[in-house]
Design a protein around this motif. Structure first.
Motif, short mmCIF file in Angstrom:
data_model
loop_
_atom_site.label_atom_id
_atom_site.label_comp_id
_atom_site.label_asym_id
_atom_site.label_seq_id
_atom_site.Cartn_x
_atom_site.Cartn_y
_atom_site.Cartn_z
N LEU A 165 -2.61 5.95 4.28
CA LEU A 165 -3.38 5.53 3.14
C LEU A 165 -4.74 5.44 3.44
N SER A 166 -5.96 6.47 3.08
CA SER A 166 -7.19 6.31 3.41
C SER A 166 -7.87 7.25 2.19
N THR A 198 -10.72 -2.18 -5.07
CA THR A 198 -9.11 -2.56 -5.13
C THR A 198 -8.97 -3.22 -3.88
N ASP A 199 -8.35 -4.56 -4.35
CA ASP A 199 -8.06 -5.37 -3.21
C ASP A 199 -6.62 -5.39 -2.84
N ASN A 200 -6.21 -5.55 -1.53
CA ASN A 200 -4.90 -5.53 -0.86
C ASN A 200 -4.06 -4.50 -1.48
N ALA A 201 -4.46 -3.27 -1.22
CA ALA A 201 -3.82 -2.08 -1.43
C ALA A 201 -2.48 -1.90 -0.70
N ILE A 202 -1.41 -1.55 -1.25
CA ILE A 202 -0.23 -1.54 -0.73
C ILE A 202 -0.03 -0.21 -0.14
N ALA A 203 0.76 -0.26 1.41
CA ALA A 203 0.83 1.12 1.94
C ALA A 203 2.40 1.07 2.30
#
Lengths: 165, 679
Positions: free
Chosen positions: B577-578, B502-507
């Motif tokens: 987010l983790s 997953t690239d550039n996950a939004i948080a």
């Protein structure tokens, strides 16, 4: 138990026809059948295997077997009287009739009758429209040429799930 | 800059999520029950859009049948999914569940697309699913299909980790009635019913409704909580009219659902929400000699209020109104006797209205085209390739909230994304099957991610806002999978190995807000939804099932490993987010069923290894709380009084394992008894 193996076929043959599955196959006809579907049980008098399967089919259908919106009612038709299948929508082709397959197919085509058999050879040679075999998985085979000859059409979802040859 | 975020109003910092733009798989003309009875196994259209046998799918999938549902101790869709390999179900609160596929556990999971009969029930405003607002009840479900891994090429944005398609029962040739009434501890009460009625041989009616209530779990005093916490309440009614006219199948229907429950937002603040959802939908499918054509469309309306009764003085909740309009067309073309081509197009308009965003209306339009080719060059080999292109146009309209932290032209934006799936399926022999597949998909930022503008109350000397960003990009997901399935005697075995990047996950902003300083017109700070990094999930799933006499059994084990390059977890934690912390490494399930005479017994044992889950402490401070490993036991005993009437007792978490819910709020034991009528 059909005695087709005695005919020396190289193709593995199933036991007697799975009639409940056959009835479900009928429900996928297009347009869908409604009301009573008259079925012929094509058999050869004196042929033990054929008569045994005919009796089994009769027992399975009883006084009527539901097939979608319709109910199948069947009666025996000796293969010698197969000249006309007029009035029938469906024909169960019992085992042990390989020499008669061509005649059955011709009669079915003339009257737009759906033919179903437990004998794979009948389907593989384009004499029957539908073959139903048993095994680890239910195998339903539809012969496109035989279906076209008899002007039989099935729903596309059904055709995507079975083997068409 | 660090600022603790708490306020009397718990002004729900609506946090991270992402919207998805699913595409209806269509195929509503497929009679799943009739086909299953004919070929002897479940049938699905959720993998490629064409009807396929469960044993011949080019992707890893779960199909839960009506029979499975009837004997399960579960009482909702997440409860049915939780016992399968590769699936994480977190019961954050009594009402709020999140279902994650192959890792990536988080609240308001935006990566799993959820559909009912191909119609999206995933909520686009925030990019999440409220499983108590599906508008469908267990009694009317024919089967539940879950595809593991990205399915964007068929369904579009947001099927980034998988898709769930819930198929309802068709109206048959005879009337049917199902009804369930049950009571339990924690004030559980549920009354549900559905009726199908063939009005004529060609026209049928289906009606369904449910009323369900239960109390919230006990929330530890160490956790931050609203002054008042809602118990769970949901009410739903739905109905449709179906027509079948010589190869033409039509459906016209609608529904209304409400739900009230306490939830952990993506910021990990606990807040009371009130949802109201309405929909109308219509479709027509024409079966032809060469395949079929499906036309359909639907409108979903959502009215949601955040922070309801958060304080004793009943601070005014935050209201959002979302409306989506979707129209779709697709065709399935049989190429010869074995191959299939599927072509589809879709248009959707998605609009969010609220006083708590950049402008009164934030919206987008998406135009999509997709194609799928299923080839069988050999009887033992199938190759499936699917591709989709989506073009999105972002807009804003109406009065712009002041002070604004973006310019209107930032919302005049468009982008294009291309997604695909490819799969190779090889029948190694009569009983073995090898599957290799992979793909690229996207999770779309939600409308909240784009446009929210929410003032939060802090001790800071300058105003602080949580804001979305019109510049935020879709989250890209790469996936790959190798699977092998084999039947040994009466036992079916399946093993999968997977990787998902997953690239550039939004948080969502969490604690210790990382802010931008604006000096005009007055100084203020803005914390934004943002992409905070990448993570990769690897894992294996091993499943087996079989039967010994009247005993049926199913067992599975999942190992999941996550590498993440995300925001720091040192205090104060800036983003909640983790996936590495929140996703269990080990999971195992054993489900047994046994029928003896009129008695039906079923039980499930579920092991989940320990995790750490985000929550705000009462201090308040965003922390990672350890959730212990747990063995949860669920069971159901049913006694058929007649062929149509059954009484039953069922319970979840009978061993009272705190960690069974995989939530900072410990799980409790819920037991219920009821009666079920099926005519």
């Amino acid at each position: 138990m059909c005695g087709v193996a005695a005919l020396g076929s190289a193709t593995p043959l199933s036991a007697e026809l799975n009639v409940p599955i056959a009835a479900r196959v009928v429900s996928f006809l297009q347009p869908g059948p409604a009301g009573t579907v008259a079925a012929a049980i094509v058999f050869e008098p004196g042929n033990a295997a054929s008569e045994a399967e005919a009796a089994a089919i009769e027992r399975a259908i009883g006084s009527g077997l539901a097939a979608g919106r319709s109910a199948i009612r069947a009666r025996r038709v000796p293969v010698g009287a197969i000249g006309s299948l007029a009035g029938f929508r469906l024909a169960f082709v019992t085992t042990g009739l390989r020499p008669e397959h061509a005649g059955i197919a011709a009669a079915a085509a003339r009257s737009s009758v759906l033919t179903i058999s437990s004998d794979p050879a009948c389907v593989q040679t384009a004499r029957c429209v539908v073959g139903i075999t048993s095994g680890p998985k239910t195998q339903i085979i539809v012969n496109r040429a035989a279906a076209r000859a008899a002007n039989i059409r099935f729903g596309s979802a059904f055709l995507m799930l079975i083997k068409e040859i | 800059m660090t600022v603790s975020t708490f306020a009397t109003g718990l002004r729900a910092m609506l946090t991270a999520g992402a919207v998805l733009c699913p595409a209806v798989a269509g195929a509503q003309a497929v009679d799943y029950q009739a086909l299953q009875e004919t070929i002897g196994e479940p049938v699905t259209t959720s993998v490629t859009g064409k009807p396929q046998r469960a044993s011949e799918l080019p992707a890893s999938a779960i199909i839960i049948t009506r029979e499975d549902i009837a004997r399960s101790p579960a009482r909702d869709v997440p409860g049915l999914l939780k016992t399968h390999a590769g699936i994480d179900v977190n019961r954050w609160t009594a009402g709020q569940s999140d279902v994650s596929v192959r890792g990536g556990v988080q609240t308001y999971n935006a990566r799993l697309l959820v559909l009912v009969d191909g119609r999206q029930v995933y909520l686009d405003h925030y990019g999440m699913t409220d499983w108590n607002l599906l508008g469908v009840q267990l009694e009317e479900i024919q089967q539940i299909e879950l595809v593991r891994g990205p399915a964007n090429a068929l369904f579009g944005f947001n099927a980034a980790s998988g898709v769930v398609n819930i198929i309802t029962r068709r109206v048959g040739q005879t009337p049917t009635v199902t009804a369930t009434a049950e009571l339990g501890n924690h004030d559980i009460s549920r009354l549900a019913g559905s009726v199908t009625l063939p009005v004529t041989p060609a026209i049928g009616i289906r009606l369904a409704g449910v009323r369900a209530r239960e109390d919230e779990r006990r929330i530890p005093a160490t956790l931050l909580r609203p002054a008042m916490v809602s118990d769970v309440a949901s009410d739903q009614v739905s109905g449709d009219i179906t027509g079948s006219f010589d190869g033409l199948e039509t459906v016209l229907g609608g529904g209304h659902s409400t739900n009230r429950q306490a939830e952990y937002l993506p910021s990990q603040l606990l807040s009371n929400q009130r949802y109201r959802s309405d929909n109308v939908h219509a479709s027509a499918t024409r079966d032809t000699g060469w395949g079929g054509v499906t036309l359909g469309g639907y409108v979903n309306w959502l009215d949601v209020q955040y922070g309801v009764g958060a304080t004793a003085d009943a601070t005014e909740p935050l209201g959002f109104k979302n409306r989506i309009i979707v129209t779709q067309a697709s065709t399935l073309v049989r190429l010869g006797k074995t191959d299939t081509l599927r072509l589809g197009g879709e248009y959707r308009n998605n609009r969010l209205r609220s006083a708590y965003q950049f402008a009164e209306r934030i919206s987008y339009d998406v135009g999509s085209a997709n194609a799928m080719l299923d080839l069988h060059p050999d009887e033992a080999i199938s190759i499936t390739a699917a591709a989709r292109i989506d073009r999105l146009w972002l807009h804003q309209a109406g009065a712009i909230a002041q002070p604004s932290y973006d310019v209107a032209s930032d919302f005049d934006r468009a982008f294009t994304r291309f997604s695909f799936n490819v799969a190779l399926l090889v029948q190694t022999d009569a009983r073995g099957q090898l599957r290799i597949n992979g793909g690229r998909g996207y999770q779309l930022p939600s409308l909240v991610n784009y446009g929210i503008r929410l003032p939060i109350i802090t001790p800071a000397p300058v105003p602080i806002f949580v804001a979305g960003s019109p510049r935020i990009d879709p989250v890209g997901v790469w996936s790959g999978e190798v699977g092998y399935a084999r039947t040994i005697g009466g036992t079916q075995i399946e093993a999968n190995a997977f990787v998902t990047k997953t690239d550039n996950a939004i948080a969502s902003p969490g604690d210790g807000l990382q802010t931008e300083l604006f000096l005009t017109p007055l100084p203020s700070l803005v914390a934004r939804f943002t992409a905070i990094g990448d993570y990769t999930t690897y894992g294996t799933e091993v499943s087996a099932s079989g039967a010994v006499g009247a005993l049926t059994w199913r067992a599975n084990y999942t190992w999941t490993h996550t590498d993440e390059q995300l925001a720091s977890l040192t205090l104060p934690i800036p983003y909640a987010l983790s996936p590495k912390s929140t996703t269990p490494v080990h999971k195992a399930n054993l489900a047994l069923g046994y029928d003896i005479g009129r008695l039906s017994l079923s039980g499930v044992a579920r092991y989940t290894s320990s995790t750490r889950q985000f929550a705000f402490s009462s201090t308040p401070q965003l922390l990672l709380y350890r959730v212990d490993d747990a063995v949860a036991l669920d069971a159901r005993v049913g006694l058929r009084l007649t062929s149509a009437l059954e009484v039953y007792v069922a319970g979840e978490n009978l061993a009272l394992a705190d960690g069974a819910a995989v939530s900072p709020i410990p799980a409790d034991r819920r037991v219920r008894a009821g009666v079920r009528l099926a005519l």
